[in-house]
Design a protein around this motif. Structure first.
Motif: not given
Length: 231
Positions: A155-171, A79-83, A74-77
């Motif tokens: 993930m480019g078709t699902m989320i923006s580059a800015d949102a992707y950068k907010q995802i913690p590496q462990e995810h 990104p910091e807690n997508p699971y 659920n990274a699009a909505t």
């Protein structure tokens, strides 16, 4: 007297005619539920049974020959807690799609649809060597989603580059617990479905069926961690 007869006939027609579609579908669902109990009791590994709304899916008419692997988040909505399981399940419900199984980051296996149902997970596509499966892989396959996130490009078709950068590496990518559970699940599925062979021809990624639309399970998925023949 004639009016009473007409009323009875009208009620009968409403029951057997106007409501027949719904009644038939409910009967199909009931029959499929009975089948699913048999499938469920045959599963030899721990799973969390949480079936999706049943009326949205059709009984399978063909024999399973493939397993299709996907990633989901659920990274699009968030990104910091997508699971969060409930959020991802809601996505399936809202978009009227679902796999048969989903594996979370800790290796828990969610059993979302019985294998007797043709889950909506593959969509349109073509599978080399199986021309008759064009746009119809759902009816020949079992879908497994893994809670995971691919590379930024994937993930480019699902989320923006800015949102992707907010995802913690462990995810990003997959966990060892997921590979372990996936191997157990595949072993269990193959024991019941003799047409699915333990190789890369029959256990495939979504991207192999729909390369123009899908990138999952992505380049971060390590196929060598699966106990497949020929690897």
């Amino acid at each position: 007297m004639n009016g009473r007869i007409l009323l009875v006939l009208l009620v009968f027609m409403l029951i057997t005619g106007g409501c027949s579609g719904q009644t038939h579908e409910e009967a199909v669902v009931k029959a499929e539920t009975e089948k699913s109990r048999v499938v469920y009791t045959e599963i030899q590994i721990p799973v969390i049974k949480d079936f999706m709304p049943r009326l949205n899916y059709v009984p399978r008419s063909n024999i399973q020959t493939h397993v299709v692997l996907h990633f989901i988040s659920n990274a699009a909505t968030n990104p910091e807690n997508p699971y969060i399981y409930e959020d991802i399940r809601a996505v399936f419900v809202n978009y009227d799609v679902s796999p048969h199984y989903m594996i979370d980051r800790e290796g828990k296996i969610y059993y979302l649809l019985p294998e007797t149902r043709a889950a909506r997970h593959a969509g349109k596509g073509e599978l080399p060597g199986y021309p008759e499966y064009k746009d119809d892989l759902n009816d020949y396959s079992i879908g497994i989603e893994l809670m995971a996130i691919g590379t930024e490009a994937e993930m480019g078709t699902m989320i923006s580059a800015d949102a992707y950068k907010q995802i913690p590496q462990e995810h990003i990518g997959y966990t060892e617990a997921q590979y372990q559970s996936l191997n157990l699940l595949l072993e269990d599925i193959l024991a019941r479905n003799k047409k699915i062979l333990r190789n890369r021809e029959h256990i495939i990624g979504h991207n192999e069926y729909a390369p123009e639309r899908k990138s999952d399970p992505g380049s971060l998925f390590d196929w060598s961690k699966l106990n497949l023949e020929g690897d």
